[in-house]
Design a protein around this motif. Sequence first.
Motif, PDB file in Angstrom:
ATOM      1  N   VAL A 219       0.873  -1.174   0.000  1.00  0.00           N
ATOM      2  CA  VAL A 219       0.000   0.000   0.000  1.00  0.00           C
ATOM      3  C   VAL A 219       0.910   1.224   0.000  1.00  0.00           C
ATOM      4  O   VAL A 219       1.432   1.634   1.036  1.00  0.00           O
ATOM      5  N   GLY A 220       1.142   1.793  -1.192  1.00  0.00           N
ATOM      6  CA  GLY A 220       2.050   2.935  -1.284  1.00  0.00           C
ATOM      7  C   GLY A 220       3.455   2.546  -0.853  1.00  0.00           C
ATOM      8  O   GLY A 220       4.043   1.588  -1.365  1.00  0.00           O
ATOM      9  N   ASP A 221       4.014   3.283   0.114  1.00  0.00           N
ATOM     10  CA  ASP A 221       5.366   3.024   0.602  1.00  0.00           C
ATOM     11  C   ASP A 221       5.382   2.131   1.830  1.00  0.00           C
ATOM     12  O   ASP A 221       6.397   2.057   2.531  1.00  0.00           O
ATOM     13  N   ASP A 222       4.290   1.473   2.112  1.00  0.00           N
ATOM     14  CA  ASP A 222       4.217   0.544   3.235  1.00  0.00           C
ATOM     15  C   ASP A 222       3.706  -0.800   2.743  1.00  0.00           C
ATOM     16  O   ASP A 222       3.208  -0.933   1.620  1.00  0.00           O
ATOM     17  N   ALA A 223       3.848  -1.811   3.592  1.00  0.00           N
ATOM     18  CA  ALA A 223       3.394  -3.148   3.220  1.00  0.00           C
ATOM     19  C   ALA A 223       2.701  -3.812   4.403  1.00  0.00           C
ATOM     20  O   ALA A 223       2.972  -3.486   5.559  1.00  0.00           O
ATOM     21  N   ILE A 224       1.815  -4.731   4.078  1.00  0.00           N
ATOM     22  CA  ILE A 224       1.113  -5.532   5.081  1.00  0.00           C
ATOM     23  C   ILE A 224       1.558  -6.982   4.919  1.00  0.00           C
ATOM     24  O   ILE A 224       1.573  -7.511   3.802  1.00  0.00           O
ATOM     25  N   GLY A 225       1.919  -7.607   6.026  1.00  0.00           N
ATOM     26  CA  GLY A 225       2.233  -9.031   6.028  1.00  0.00           C
ATOM     27  C   GLY A 225       1.313  -9.747   6.991  1.00  0.00           C
ATOM     28  O   GLY A 225       1.075  -9.265   8.102  1.00  0.00           O
ATOM     29  N   LEU A 226       0.770 -10.898   6.583  1.00  0.00           N
ATOM     30  CA  LEU A 226      -0.190 -11.615   7.423  1.00  0.00           C
ATOM     31  C   LEU A 226       0.022 -13.112   7.295  1.00  0.00           C
ATOM     32  O   LEU A 226       0.227 -13.632   6.198  1.00  0.00           O
ATOM     33  N   THR A 227      -0.022 -13.821   8.438  1.00  0.00           N
ATOM     34  CA  THR A 227      -0.103 -15.273   8.449  1.00  0.00           C
ATOM     35  C   THR A 227      -1.240 -15.675   9.380  1.00  0.00           C
ATOM     36  O   THR A 227      -1.413 -15.087  10.446  1.00  0.00           O
ATOM     37  N   ASN A 228      -2.002 -16.639   8.957  1.00  0.00           N
ATOM     38  CA  ASN A 228      -3.128 -17.141   9.748  1.00  0.00           C
ATOM     39  C   ASN A 228      -3.069 -18.651   9.672  1.00  0.00           C
ATOM     40  O   ASN A 228      -3.300 -19.240   8.604  1.00  0.00           O
ATOM     41  N   GLY A 229      -2.711 -19.299  10.793  1.00  0.00           N
ATOM     42  CA  GLY A 229      -2.499 -20.738  10.716  1.00  0.00           C
ATOM     43  C   GLY A 229      -2.832 -21.481  11.986  1.00  0.00           C
ATOM     44  O   GLY A 229      -2.995 -20.892  13.056  1.00  0.00           O
ATOM     45  N   GLY A 230      -2.929 -22.810  11.840  1.00  0.00           N
ATOM     46  CA  GLY A 230      -3.207 -23.657  12.992  1.00  0.00           C
ATOM     47  C   GLY A 230      -3.290 -25.114  12.588  1.00  0.00           C
ATOM     48  O   GLY A 230      -3.300 -25.460  11.397  1.00  0.00           O
ATOM     49  N   LEU A 231      -3.354 -25.999  13.585  1.00  0.00           N
ATOM     50  CA  LEU A 231      -3.447 -27.436  13.365  1.00  0.00           C
ATOM     51  C   LEU A 231      -4.889 -27.905  13.212  1.00  0.00           C
ATOM     52  O   LEU A 231      -5.132 -29.068  12.904  1.00  0.00           O
ATOM     53  N   GLY A 232      -5.839 -27.005  13.451  1.00  0.00           N
ATOM     54  CA  GLY A 232      -7.249 -27.332  13.257  1.00  0.00           C
ATOM     55  C   GLY A 232      -7.801 -26.573  12.061  1.00  0.00           C
ATOM     56  O   GLY A 232      -7.104 -26.329  11.077  1.00  0.00           O
TER      57      GLY A 232
END
Length: 261
Positions: A219-232
Amino acid sequence: MTRPPARTHLTASVLALCTLLGTTACSALSSPPTAEQAPIVPTTSAPPKSPTPSPAAAGLTAAQAQAALVTDADLGEPWTPTQGAATWRDGLLKAKTKRPDCQRLLDALYADDLFGADAQPRAVVGLDDEWNEAQLRYQVVARKPADVDRTLAWLKTLPKKCGQFAARTVANGVQGVQVTDSRLPKVGDGRQGLLIMMTGESPDGEPTTLTLDVAAVRVGDDAIGLTNGGLGDVMTDATRTAVQLGAERLKEIRKQARVQV
């Protein structure tokens, strides 16, 4: 031979000025300037203005980056502020493989730095899904747009380069890893999503499957990082909601920052 009239008029003008200004001025008028006698350009007392930094150069403040985060209130039940790093992070993501791009992916997931170790997290939040014991990590990162775009381009290659591979984990032995594309909302200036699944056995011999939703957005000069995880079960809707809402919020805060500059 008679001199041209123009020269006569010029000489008469110089003599008239000499009479008014005196001997010193007359000498200056009648002698051409040398390197040592170069004409002096008048200067003003006001110093030159420094260029105003652009909003992109100014960046977000820590408070603005924090305000751009997605919270548990945005996602609703069953999300709550995290109680600590999930146990499967060390057990499964700390792994080795002989394939360089796949190893880079595993290292980035384990260290939570999709955009490289030298990227500067401006704000980070962790959320826990109390129903499914999943964990979501969301961060706003300061990174040059060209560097972010290179990361996005690399992520796009992984479903082909690392579609299926084996990785030896520290605690859970060899795992089969599958990497596929994951669709994200069309937000920001660039984006890439991945769905990663690691299947194998626990130290007790029980079958396990770790599911990880991964998203990276510029987003412009910034960034978004996301992780969404699990064993279920992993709520992919939460991933898309966080990306959609987070990108729009970051864009609005960047707009407000430009107005304030």
